[in-house]
Design a protein around this motif. Structure first.
Motif: not given
Length: 108
Positions: A51-69
């Motif tokens: 469940x990689x999508x549950x792991x974010x940057x410390x500020x709560x943002x996803x990596x830009x290339x994965x953001x939408x999904x």
């Protein structure tokens, strides 16, 4: 890379429950990994079945290339973002928060 550490990181990521998120640093702390970057590398190379999508940057943002999904997958689990940022205080995985509380205070 140490195979035991690799598997431990995978186990910790897999244990983040639906509806919760953790930072790369949270995963590193719980797994005993030396850095959040190592967690990112493991997920990039061997995290497709996690469940990689549950792991974010410390500020709560996803990596830009994965953001939408990533945000779409999180939304399906009930994790809502304010714009492109998830409120880590609201949705942070309880075990990660406990780990942080258990760390001794810094002397510096």
């Amino acid at each position: 890379m140490d195979e035991k550490l690799h598997e431990r990181v995978r186990e910790v990521v897999e244990s983040v429950p639906p509806g919760s998120v953790a930072s790369y640093g949270d995963i590193a702390a719980v797994a005993g990994a030396p850095s959040p970057r190592l967690v990112g590398r493991i997920l990039a190379e061997d995290g497709h079945d996690l469940p990689w999508h549950r792991i974010l940057r410390a500020d709560g943002t996803p990596a830009s290339h994965l953001q939408e999904e990533q945000l779409e997958r999180l939304r399906a689990e009930g994790v809502l973002a304010d714009g492109n940022r998830v409120n880590m205080r609201q949705y942070r995985w309880a075990e990660a928060a406990q780990q942080e509380d258990a760390e001794p205070p810094s002397l510096f």
